[in-house]
Design a protein around this motif. Structure first.
Motif, mmCIF file in Angstrom:
data_model
loop_
_atom_site.group_PDB
_atom_site.id
_atom_site.type_symbol
_atom_site.label_atom_id
_atom_site.label_comp_id
_atom_site.label_asym_id
_atom_site.label_seq_id
_atom_site.Cartn_x
_atom_site.Cartn_y
_atom_site.Cartn_z
ATOM 1 N N UNK A 43 7.935 11.694 -7.605
ATOM 2 C CA UNK A 43 7.117 12.460 -8.456
ATOM 3 C C UNK A 43 5.783 11.678 -8.268
ATOM 4 N N UNK A 44 5.808 10.203 -8.645
ATOM 5 C CA UNK A 44 4.870 9.322 -8.555
ATOM 6 C C UNK A 44 4.186 9.456 -7.076
ATOM 7 N N UNK A 45 4.854 9.429 -5.838
ATOM 8 C CA UNK A 45 4.261 9.659 -4.655
ATOM 9 C C UNK A 45 3.557 10.629 -4.552
ATOM 10 N N UNK A 46 3.975 11.891 -4.930
ATOM 11 C CA UNK A 46 3.335 13.174 -4.705
ATOM 12 C C UNK A 46 2.048 13.083 -5.558
ATOM 13 N N UNK A 47 2.011 12.410 -6.789
ATOM 14 C CA UNK A 47 0.990 12.426 -7.508
ATOM 15 C C UNK A 47 -0.085 11.560 -6.833
ATOM 16 N N UNK A 87 -0.327 20.192 -12.100
ATOM 17 C CA UNK A 87 0.408 20.699 -10.712
ATOM 18 C C UNK A 87 1.512 20.123 -10.549
ATOM 19 N N UNK A 88 1.670 18.783 -10.942
ATOM 20 C CA UNK A 88 2.825 18.084 -10.649
ATOM 21 C C UNK A 88 3.809 17.365 -11.667
ATOM 22 N N UNK A 89 3.305 16.570 -12.648
ATOM 23 C CA UNK A 89 4.097 15.973 -13.718
ATOM 24 C C UNK A 89 4.566 16.984 -14.499
ATOM 25 N N UNK A 90 4.027 17.912 -15.186
ATOM 26 C CA UNK A 90 4.481 18.739 -16.135
ATOM 27 C C UNK A 90 5.304 19.375 -15.679
ATOM 28 N N UNK A 91 5.196 20.219 -14.411
ATOM 29 C CA UNK A 91 6.553 21.164 -13.990
ATOM 30 C C UNK A 91 7.612 20.333 -13.549
ATOM 31 N N UNK A 140 5.522 7.600 -11.432
ATOM 32 C CA UNK A 140 4.609 8.498 -12.132
ATOM 33 C C UNK A 140 4.020 8.141 -13.240
ATOM 34 N N UNK A 141 5.145 7.583 -14.136
ATOM 35 C CA UNK A 141 4.409 7.408 -15.614
ATOM 36 C C UNK A 141 3.803 6.044 -15.524
ATOM 37 N N UNK A 193 0.945 -1.219 -0.192
ATOM 38 C CA UNK A 193 0.038 0.078 0.112
ATOM 39 C C UNK A 193 0.828 1.216 -0.047
ATOM 40 N N UNK A 194 2.050 1.318 0.636
ATOM 41 C CA UNK A 194 2.754 2.330 0.994
ATOM 42 C C UNK A 194 4.024 2.333 -0.304
ATOM 43 N N UNK A 195 3.859 1.447 -1.046
ATOM 44 C CA UNK A 195 5.189 1.404 -1.968
ATOM 45 C C UNK A 195 4.958 2.565 -2.842
#
Ligand SMILES: [Fe+2]
Ligand SMILES: [Fe+2]
Length: 174
Positions: A153-157, A74-78, A26-27, A20-22
């Motif tokens: 970035x994936x975690x933030x998303x 908000x996250x991936x593009x920047x 992002x992609x 669950x926390x892995x």
């Protein structure tokens, strides 16, 4: 004294927690969203003349796309821009989002009985297909090749997506 939990149950619970926390890539997260939306467009086409069903599916598509576009904008593009060789790819992606949002706003204000409803859904689908192809064939591979940290970035998303989905009334059903 034996504990309530057997060692085996303890291991299973730990494995579940780890899953669950892995860290989410992002992609992989964005591609999974793309597949989910493709399925919804196929469902829309199957709904044929059932206006109630068509509207429900269309609203689900718009809901999914809005959350997806927000986490990208908000996250991936920047976060990925500096890793992309051709900046026009990112610029075009942003313009395509704006066009899709405009079409979605029109659909949300329309009735499925309107003779233009199907045409607008079809154009939205074609725009998204084109956009997804460019992201998956050009944008994402360039960002990855140039060393973008897709795990962090994936975690933030994933966190932002959960927050936005909760705000919109819980996870969407596919
Ligand atoms: Fe996008
Ligand atoms: Fe996307």
């Amino acid at each position: 004294m034996p504990t309530a939990q057997t060692p085996s149950a303890g291991r299973k619970a730990a494995a579940k927690k780890a899953a669950a926390t892995r860290a989410k890539d992002a992609i992989a997260l964005l591609k999974a969203d793309h597949r989910a939306v493709e399925k919804l467009f196929a469902k829309y086409e199957e709904a044929k003349e059932n206006d109630t069903r068509k509207q429900a599916i269309c609203m689900q598509i718009c809901g999914e796309l809005k959350v997806h576009m927000r986490i990208e904008e908000e996250i991936f593009y920047p976060a990925s821009r500096e890793f992309v060789d051709d900046q026009e790819i990112v610029n075009e992606a942003e313009v395509e989002h704006a066009s899709a949002k405009d079409l979605m706003a029109q659909l949300e204000a329309m009735s499925p009985a309107d003779e233009m409803y199907d045409a607008k859904v079809k154009v939205l689908m074609e725009m998204i297909e084109h956009h997804v192809e460019e992201e998956e064939e050009e944008y994402f591979p360039q960002a990855k090749k140039n060393g973008m940290d897709t795990k962090t970035v994936g975690e933030q998303m994933a966190a932002r997506k959960a927050e936005l989905t909760a705000k919109m009334g819980g996870p969407a059903k596919h």
